[in-house]
Design a protein around this motif. Structure first.
Motif, mmCIF file in Angstrom:
data_model
loop_
_atom_site.group_PDB
_atom_site.id
_atom_site.type_symbol
_atom_site.label_atom_id
_atom_site.label_comp_id
_atom_site.label_asym_id
_atom_site.label_seq_id
_atom_site.Cartn_x
_atom_site.Cartn_y
_atom_site.Cartn_z
ATOM 1 N N ALA A 1 2.909 63.741 79.792
ATOM 2 C CA ALA A 1 4.044 63.806 78.860
ATOM 3 C C ALA A 1 4.050 62.601 77.937
ATOM 4 N N GLY A 2 3.688 61.435 78.473
ATOM 5 C CA GLY A 2 3.641 60.227 77.660
ATOM 6 C C GLY A 2 2.607 60.298 76.553
ATOM 7 N N TRP A 3 1.439 60.874 76.871
ATOM 8 C CA TRP A 3 0.413 61.079 75.837
ATOM 9 C C TRP A 3 0.945 61.996 74.739
ATOM 10 N N ALA A 4 1.595 63.078 75.154
ATOM 11 C CA ALA A 4 2.122 64.034 74.174
ATOM 12 C C ALA A 4 3.187 63.395 73.300
ATOM 13 N N GLN A 5 4.035 62.554 73.887
ATOM 14 C CA GLN A 5 5.073 61.873 73.107
ATOM 15 C C GLN A 5 4.450 61.012 72.007
ATOM 16 N N LEU A 6 3.395 60.284 72.345
ATOM 17 C CA LEU A 6 2.765 59.407 71.357
ATOM 18 C C LEU A 6 1.985 60.196 70.312
ATOM 19 N N GLU A 7 1.374 61.278 70.721
ATOM 20 C CA GLU A 7 0.675 62.115 69.743
ATOM 21 C C GLU A 7 1.647 62.674 68.713
ATOM 22 N N THR A 8 2.822 63.087 69.183
ATOM 23 C CA THR A 8 3.841 63.585 68.255
ATOM 24 C C THR A 8 4.340 62.466 67.346
ATOM 25 N N ALA A 9 4.558 61.294 67.919
ATOM 26 C CA ALA A 9 5.108 60.174 67.158
ATOM 27 C C ALA A 9 4.159 59.681 66.073
ATOM 28 N N THR A 10 2.852 59.810 66.286
ATOM 29 C CA THR A 10 1.877 59.274 65.328
ATOM 30 C C THR A 10 1.310 60.336 64.389
ATOM 31 N N ALA A 11 1.675 61.602 64.597
ATOM 32 C CA ALA A 11 1.152 62.672 63.744
ATOM 33 C C ALA A 11 1.531 62.416 62.289
ATOM 34 N N GLY A 12 0.548 62.441 61.428
ATOM 35 C CA GLY A 12 0.802 62.259 59.998
ATOM 36 C C GLY A 12 0.941 60.821 59.549
ATOM 37 N N GLY A 13 0.893 59.875 60.477
ATOM 38 C CA GLY A 13 1.002 58.460 60.100
ATOM 39 C C GLY A 13 -0.277 57.947 59.454
ATOM 40 N N ALA A 14 -0.150 56.947 58.597
ATOM 41 C CA ALA A 14 -1.310 56.354 57.921
ATOM 42 C C ALA A 14 -1.240 54.844 58.062
ATOM 43 N N TRP A 15 -2.300 54.259 58.630
ATOM 44 C CA TRP A 15 -2.346 52.814 58.850
ATOM 45 C C TRP A 15 -3.727 52.267 58.500
ATOM 46 N N ASP A 16 -3.775 50.963 58.319
ATOM 47 C CA ASP A 16 -5.039 50.275 58.053
ATOM 48 C C ASP A 16 -5.659 49.692 59.314
ATOM 49 N N ARG A 17 -4.810 49.454 60.327
ATOM 50 C CA ARG A 17 -5.310 48.905 61.587
ATOM 51 C C ARG A 17 -4.288 49.159 62.683
ATOM 52 N N VAL A 18 -4.732 49.003 63.924
ATOM 53 C CA VAL A 18 -3.877 49.198 65.090
ATOM 54 C C VAL A 18 -3.950 47.938 65.941
ATOM 55 N N VAL A 19 -2.807 47.517 66.440
ATOM 56 C CA VAL A 19 -2.705 46.372 67.347
ATOM 57 C C VAL A 19 -1.939 46.833 68.572
ATOM 58 N N CYS A 20 -2.332 46.391 69.765
ATOM 59 C CA CYS A 20 -1.664 46.883 70.966
ATOM 60 C C CYS A 20 -1.617 45.831 72.066
ATOM 61 N N SER A 21 -0.724 46.072 73.006
ATOM 62 C CA SER A 21 -0.666 45.320 74.257
ATOM 63 C C SER A 21 -1.916 45.630 75.080
ATOM 64 N N PRO A 22 -2.317 44.723 75.978
ATOM 65 C CA PRO A 22 -3.487 44.997 76.822
ATOM 66 C C PRO A 22 -3.208 45.959 77.968
ATOM 67 N N LEU A 23 -1.943 46.275 78.247
ATOM 68 C CA LEU A 23 -1.624 47.139 79.383
ATOM 69 C C LEU A 23 -1.946 48.595 79.063
ATOM 70 N N ARG A 24 -2.360 49.335 80.092
ATOM 71 C CA ARG A 24 -2.943 50.663 79.897
ATOM 72 C C ARG A 24 -2.023 51.626 79.160
ATOM 73 N N ARG A 25 -0.725 51.560 79.437
ATOM 74 C CA ARG A 25 0.204 52.509 78.826
ATOM 75 C C ARG A 25 0.300 52.347 77.312
ATOM 76 N N CYS A 26 -0.187 51.223 76.800
ATOM 77 C CA CYS A 26 -0.272 51.000 75.346
ATOM 78 C C CYS A 26 -1.721 51.099 74.859
ATOM 79 N N ARG A 27 -2.606 50.369 75.553
ATOM 80 C CA ARG A 27 -3.973 50.183 75.065
ATOM 81 C C ARG A 27 -4.783 51.475 75.027
ATOM 82 N N GLU A 28 -4.673 52.293 76.067
ATOM 83 C CA GLU A 28 -5.538 53.466 76.129
ATOM 84 C C GLU A 28 -5.249 54.438 74.988
ATOM 85 N N PHE A 29 -3.981 54.676 74.691
ATOM 86 C CA PHE A 29 -3.659 55.559 73.570
ATOM 87 C C PHE A 29 -4.053 54.909 72.245
ATOM 88 N N ALA A 30 -3.764 53.610 72.095
ATOM 89 C CA ALA A 30 -4.064 52.926 70.836
ATOM 90 C C ALA A 30 -5.550 52.971 70.525
#
Length: 201
Positions: free
Chosen positions: A33-62
């Protein structure tokens, strides 16, 4: 000439596996469910770079998102969540049963009432602010997605809004909650504004 503009989209991670509990340094992955939430949240977004926490719940999706978009993904160690000390891995009910009013006191004033053996809020704020200033310095004119934690995002918004440290937890972000910050680099300094806040689920 117009002043350079930097945009930061702050995105809290989705639901972790293991259910609701205090997980500062506990390194659970995302649930489906967490993966699906982030996929929905980032759909259509446009960025030049991604920065993330080292913890898995952030890093793996990023890292997956960055790879799909052909973007750089930088892991920022100092954007990890606050440590909850002896409360790590416990549910709110378990903390209340073992520590009584300590949990309510922590939410009301985390500076005066930190979790036992937890990271002092001032130390947490200082490391997040140090990482934030580094990120501002090397992201001039870019659109940056930051995938981090509720506490980390609360520290960033507290800084932008000029809130007292004791009021930090008044900014609550649900899973996949988002905030957009705009930074205008002017001859008079960097002007910061909160453009959008979506608290998530």
């Amino acid at each position: 000439m117009d002043a350079p503009v930097t945009t930061f989209d702050l995105l809290r991670h989705g639901e972790p596996a293991g259910g609701p509990r205090f997980r500062g340094s506990v390194d659970d992955p995302l649930s489906p469910a967490g993966w699906a939430q982030l996929e929905t949240a980032t759909a259509g977004g446009a960025w030049d770079r991604v920065v993330c926490s080292p913890l898995r719940r952030c890093r793996e999706f990023a890292e997956v998102l960055a790879r799909q978009r052909g973007l750089e993904c930088r892991v920022e160690t100092d954007f990890r969540e606050i440590s909850f000390g002896l409360w790590e891995g416990l549910t709110s009910a378990q903390v209340e049963a073992a520590y009584g009013a300590a949990l309510a006191n922590f939410w009301n004033d985390p500076v005066a009432h930190p979790p036992p053996q937890g990271e002092p809020l001032a130390d947490f704020c200082a490391r997040v602010e140090t990482a934030w200033q580094r990120l501002i310095a090397d992201s001039r004119g870019q659109r940056v997605l930051v995938v981090a934690h509720g506490g980390t995002i609360a520290m960033l918004l507290r800084s932008v809004l000029g809130m007292p440290l004791s009021h930090s937890w008044r900014v609550r972000m649900g899973y996949a909650g988002q905030a957009r910050l705009r930074l205008d680099h002017t001859p008079h300094g960097v002007l910061m504004a909160l453009l959008r806040l979506d608290p998530g689920v």
